[in-house]
Scaffold this motif. Structure first.
Motif, PDB file in Angstrom:
ATOM      1  N   THR A 125      -4.796  -6.548   3.336  1.00  0.00           N
ATOM      2  CA  THR A 125      -4.284  -7.720   4.307  1.00  0.00           C
ATOM      3  C   THR A 125      -5.144  -7.749   5.556  1.00  0.00           C
ATOM      4  O   THR A 125      -5.086  -8.526   6.158  1.00  0.00           O
TER       5      THR A 125
ATOM      6  N   LEU B  56      -0.734  -9.514  13.878  1.00  0.00           N
ATOM      7  CA  LEU B  56      -1.082  -9.232  12.510  1.00  0.00           C
ATOM      8  C   LEU B  56      -1.328  -7.831  12.430  1.00  0.00           C
ATOM      9  O   LEU B  56      -0.933  -7.211  11.395  1.00  0.00           O
TER      10      LEU B  56
ATOM     11  N   GLN C 148       0.851  -5.809   9.636  1.00  0.00           N
ATOM     12  CA  GLN C 148       0.329  -4.772   8.696  1.00  0.00           C
ATOM     13  C   GLN C 148       0.745  -3.638   8.593  1.00  0.00           C
ATOM     14  O   GLN C 148       0.740  -3.012   7.695  1.00  0.00           O
TER      15      GLN C 148
ATOM     16  N   PRO D 238       3.581 -15.164  12.153  1.00  0.00           N
ATOM     17  CA  PRO D 238       3.588 -13.719  12.371  1.00  0.00           C
ATOM     18  C   PRO D 238       4.614 -13.412  12.952  1.00  0.00           C
ATOM     19  O   PRO D 238       5.074 -12.035  12.765  1.00  0.00           O
TER      20      PRO D 238
ATOM     21  N   ILE E 140      -9.947 -13.961   9.974  1.00  0.00           N
ATOM     22  CA  ILE E 140      -9.624 -15.436   9.323  1.00  0.00           C
ATOM     23  C   ILE E 140      -8.734 -16.027  10.386  1.00  0.00           C
ATOM     24  O   ILE E 140      -8.923 -17.332  10.850  1.00  0.00           O
ATOM     25  N   ALA E 141      -7.507 -15.328  10.778  1.00  0.00           N
ATOM     26  CA  ALA E 141      -6.800 -15.841  11.898  1.00  0.00           C
ATOM     27  C   ALA E 141      -7.393 -16.161  13.344  1.00  0.00           C
ATOM     28  O   ALA E 141      -7.213 -17.144  13.887  1.00  0.00           O
TER      29      ALA E 141
ATOM     30  N   VAL F 201      -8.090  -8.378   5.962  1.00  0.00           N
ATOM     31  CA  VAL F 201      -9.088  -9.610   5.934  1.00  0.00           C
ATOM     32  C   VAL F 201      -8.456 -10.558   6.381  1.00  0.00           C
ATOM     33  O   VAL F 201      -9.037 -11.575   7.049  1.00  0.00           O
ATOM     34  N   ALA F 202      -7.160 -10.716   6.644  1.00  0.00           N
ATOM     35  CA  ALA F 202      -6.386 -11.904   7.355  1.00  0.00           C
ATOM     36  C   ALA F 202      -6.684 -12.046   8.794  1.00  0.00           C
ATOM     37  O   ALA F 202      -6.505 -12.909   9.414  1.00  0.00           O
ATOM     38  N   ILE F 203      -7.011 -10.871   9.461  1.00  0.00           N
ATOM     39  CA  ILE F 203      -7.301 -10.717  10.751  1.00  0.00           C
ATOM     40  C   ILE F 203      -8.336 -11.657  11.356  1.00  0.00           C
ATOM     41  O   ILE F 203      -8.211 -12.454  12.279  1.00  0.00           O
TER      42      ILE F 203
END
Length: 82
Positions: free
Chosen positions: A45, A16, A20, A71, A51-52, A47-49
């Motif tokens: 983006t 990720l 990014q 990814p 969560i993942a 914020v996705a880390i």
């Protein structure tokens, strides 16, 4: 937790972050976009880390494999496109 959950979470983080950074580079190369504007757009983006990480760490192995594959395919595609 099992060792594979930590490894898969680490792999997802690395993928990720690479994704990014590739997206930031793509945004930066747009005509009329400054580095600051591209950075602000791509920072969303990040914020996705976390969560993942949570999703991969607490999901079954096959869901973690899918969350790693998505990814990875995107990074390979963006790498080949540029």
């Amino acid at each position: 937790m099992e060792w594979w959950r930590w490894v898969s979470a680490g792999v997802v983080v690395v993928l990720l972050v690479i994704l990014q950074l590739l997206w930031f580079d793509t945004l930066r190369d747009r005509p009329g976009w400054s580095v600051r504007r591209a950075g602000a757009r791509s920072a969303v983006t990040l914020v996705a880390i976390p969560i993942a990480i949570v999703l991969v760490a607490f999901s079954p192995w096959w869901v973690a494999a899918v969350l790693i594959a998505v990814p990875a395919v995107a990074v390979i595609t963006m790498g080949l496109a540029s």
